[in-house]
Design an enzyme around this catalytic site. Sequence first.
Site, PDB file in Angstrom:
ATOM      1  CB  THR A   1       9.788   0.265  -3.168  1.00 32.01           C
ATOM      2  OG1 THR A   1       9.159  -1.007  -2.931  1.00 32.01           O
ATOM      3  CG2 THR A   1       9.644   1.136  -1.932  1.00 32.01           C
ATOM      4  N   GLY A   2       8.390  -0.671  -6.130  1.00 30.97           N
ATOM      5  CA  GLY A   2       8.612  -1.565  -7.263  1.00 30.97           C
ATOM      6  C   GLY A   2       9.330  -2.849  -6.879  1.00 30.97           C
TER       7      GLY A   2
ATOM      8  N   GLY B   1     -10.309  -9.899 -10.060  1.00 34.30           N
ATOM      9  CA  GLY B   1      -9.565  -9.137 -11.067  1.00 34.30           C
ATOM     10  C   GLY B   1      -9.389  -7.714 -10.601  1.00 34.30           C
TER      11      GLY B   1
ATOM     12  N   GLY C   1       0.048  -6.089   4.598  1.00 29.26           N
ATOM     13  CA  GLY C   1      -0.190  -5.005   3.639  1.00 29.26           C
ATOM     14  C   GLY C   1      -0.383  -5.547   2.236  1.00 29.26           C
ATOM     15  CG  ASP C   2       1.495  -4.533  -0.536  1.00 30.33           C
ATOM     16  OD1 ASP C   2       1.243  -3.343  -0.668  1.00 30.33           O
ATOM     17  OD2 ASP C   2       2.624  -4.979  -0.226  1.00 30.33           O
TER      18      ASP C   2
ATOM     19  CG  LEU D   1     -10.695 -16.938  -5.206  1.00 36.16           C
ATOM     20  CD1 LEU D   1      -9.937 -17.613  -4.062  1.00 36.16           C
ATOM     21  CD2 LEU D   1     -12.204 -17.044  -4.949  1.00 36.16           C
TER      22      LEU D   1
ATOM     23  CD  GLN E   1       1.604   1.175   6.107  1.00 33.96           C
ATOM     24  OE1 GLN E   1       1.084   1.688   7.076  1.00 33.96           O
ATOM     25  NE2 GLN E   1       1.970   1.887   5.059  1.00 33.96           N
TER      26      GLN E   1
ATOM     27  N   GLY F   1       0.790   2.220  -0.867  1.00 35.89           N
ATOM     28  CA  GLY F   1       0.484   2.424  -2.277  1.00 35.89           C
ATOM     29  C   GLY F   1      -0.791   1.686  -2.625  1.00 35.89           C
ATOM     30  CG  HIS F   2      -4.499   2.244  -1.326  1.00 36.85           C
ATOM     31  ND1 HIS F   2      -5.388   2.942  -0.558  1.00 36.85           N
ATOM     32  CD2 HIS F   2      -3.984   1.303  -0.533  1.00 36.85           C
ATOM     33  CE1 HIS F   2      -5.381   2.449   0.667  1.00 36.85           C
ATOM     34  NE2 HIS F   2      -4.531   1.458   0.698  1.00 36.85           N
TER      35      HIS F   2
ATOM     36  CE  LYS G   1      -4.481  -1.563   3.468  1.00 41.35           C
ATOM     37  NZ  LYS G   1      -3.456  -2.584   3.209  1.00 41.35           N
TER      38      LYS G   1
ATOM     39  CB  THR H   1       4.975   0.292   9.139  1.00 41.62           C
ATOM     40  OG1 THR H   1       5.233   1.634   8.705  1.00 41.62           O
ATOM     41  CG2 THR H   1       3.575   0.184   9.731  1.00 41.62           C
TER      42      THR H   1
ATOM     43  N   PRO I   1      10.049  -6.636  -5.711  1.00 40.89           N
ATOM     44  CG  PRO I   1      11.560  -8.318  -6.286  1.00 40.89           C
ATOM     45  CD  PRO I   1      11.442  -6.835  -6.097  1.00 40.89           C
TER      46      PRO I   1
HETATM   47  P1  IMP Z   1       8.355   1.608   6.479  1.00 38.37           P
HETATM   48  O1  IMP Z   1       6.883   1.679   6.728  1.00 38.37           O
HETATM   49  O2  IMP Z   1       8.783   2.284   5.205  1.00 38.37           O
HETATM   50  O3  IMP Z   1       9.158   2.045   7.671  1.00 38.37           O
HETATM   51  O4  IMP Z   1       8.725   0.068   6.247  1.00 38.37           O
HETATM   52  C1  IMP Z   1       8.633  -0.905   7.294  1.00 38.37           C
HETATM   53  C2  IMP Z   1       8.115  -2.221   6.748  1.00 38.37           C
HETATM   54  O5  IMP Z   1       6.759  -2.063   6.344  1.00 38.37           O
HETATM   55  C3  IMP Z   1       8.860  -2.720   5.509  1.00 38.37           C
HETATM   56  O6  IMP Z   1       8.886  -4.140   5.544  1.00 38.37           O
HETATM   57  C4  IMP Z   1       7.983  -2.276   4.358  1.00 38.37           C
HETATM   58  O7  IMP Z   1       8.155  -3.065   3.219  1.00 38.37           O
HETATM   59  C5  IMP Z   1       6.615  -2.462   4.991  1.00 38.37           C
HETATM   60  N1  IMP Z   1       5.584  -1.606   4.385  1.00 38.37           N
HETATM   61  C6  IMP Z   1       5.386  -0.299   4.595  1.00 38.37           C
HETATM   62  N2  IMP Z   1       4.327   0.126   3.890  1.00 38.37           N
HETATM   63  C7  IMP Z   1       3.834  -0.937   3.248  1.00 38.37           C
HETATM   64  C8  IMP Z   1       2.705  -1.150   2.400  1.00 38.37           C
HETATM   65  O8  IMP Z   1       1.920  -0.245   2.086  1.00 38.37           O
HETATM   66  N3  IMP Z   1       2.531  -2.420   1.939  1.00 38.37           N
HETATM   67  C9  IMP Z   1       3.354  -3.436   2.291  1.00 38.37           C
HETATM   68  N4  IMP Z   1       4.393  -3.289   3.077  1.00 38.37           N
HETATM   69  C10 IMP Z   1       4.628  -2.056   3.574  1.00 38.37           C
END
Ligand code: IMP
Length: 418
Positions: free
Chosen positions: A297-298, A404, A11-12, A328, A220, A39-40, A15, A235, A300
């Site tokens: 969630t903020g 960027g 994830g992250d 990059l 994700q 979170g996008h 996208k 997830t 790190p």
């Molecule tokens: P859940 O989706 O809240 O149940 O979290 C399960 C796992 O997925 C945890 O490790 C979260 O940090 C991760 N996770 C859920 N959504 C995202 C996302 O959008 N980006 C990165 N990690 C995510």
Amino acid sequence: MNRTIVGLQWGDEGKGKVLDVLAPSYDIVVRYQGGSNAGHTVIVGQEKYVFHIIPSGILYPGVTCVVGNGTVIDVVQLRQEIQALLDKGVSVTNLKISNHAHVVMPYHKKLDEIREDRAEKKIGTTKRGIGPCYADKVSRVGIRVEDLYNYNKFCRLLRSNLAEKNAVFERFGETSLKFEQIASSYLEAAAFLEPYVENTQVLLQKAHKAGKKILFEGAQGIMLDIDHGTYPYVTSSSTGPANAANGAGVSPDATGSILGIVKAYTTRVGGGPFPTELKDSAGEFLQEAGHEFGSTTGRPRRCGWLDLVQLKYAVELSGAKDIVLTKLDVLGAVLGDTRLQELKVAVNYSEQSWDRPDPQYITFKGFGPIDSATKWEDLPREAKQYVNYIEDFLGVRVLYVSVGPQRNALIKNPAWVA
Ligand code: IMP
């Protein structure tokens, strides 16, 4: 013509930005799984937009944005997300919410929280109630969006769920949840959302038949997939492109080609295996230069080198032949007087396990700042070598690299894109 976009790491991957750039070339963007755990972030000029469940295509008035049946929706939070867009002058008339999506209820969030807080080995969930909501869906006791508009049914479902969940809360010494409070806030949110709710499966099937272009948006990443990720540190939905059809309610042949999004290094939030994690100054450098803090969630994000073993697995599983390589520029960033002199990429594990992989690396020369590059020729030779190596190793085409956060900081690879 249609396309499915998926993250190929944890994830992250960026996208949101890629979706934002591609969306205007499509008639419809549909989100097919997940909830407000995602979170996008999209930056347009001075304005920053963070989307949790609404597809980022909403910023284009001509694009219909669908929140599909495979998602789980916190309706109170969605209402706030819509209101935040309206406050910024963004029209949401093209938003469509599936009547068959499941509703994330307060007891889902509370259960998520209790499980996390009590767990010996924490998954590190976003505590948005995603897992418990999908669990109720599969247990056939969930509340769907359409149930919010059938008062008697909604009350019956809410009462029976509360009886069950409150018994658990009491057992753990937690306060129980009140029917009236939940019913009033959820029915109020439902009234606000009503103009947007419809049978989106029918809408999408009709649109597909009529030749409309549809972009399927995964949330994700492959390594967080409930079946194929690093279980149980995943997830609760199928994040891969095979679920795009199911989560949107169209036939599998409607979901088009697959575009994988890959960050130029690796990050993950929460617990679980991370073969190339860096717990040293290089990891801190990536975290700071890449602003690696969760948009939901903020927290790190853990940072590490690019992992081609993991990516090979994700490419095989997803079928992605084309990728966009994001961030990059972070590998070439300068912080104070520091930059990464060398870059590592995992190419093998000594043991085929996500838990004890002891990765073997090859090393590339660092390449310095590239954030002002606007075309392929502006990239230093070392940066191009890095990209070419990824293409060769994975057998994919890197169509674009992102240098960027701005919309226009996306460079075409002239080998593949005219
Ligand atoms: P859940 O989706 O809240 O149940 O979290 C399960 C796992 O997925 C945890 O490790 C979260 O940090 C991760 N996770 C859920 N959504 C995202 C996302 O959008 N980006 C990165 N990690 C995510």
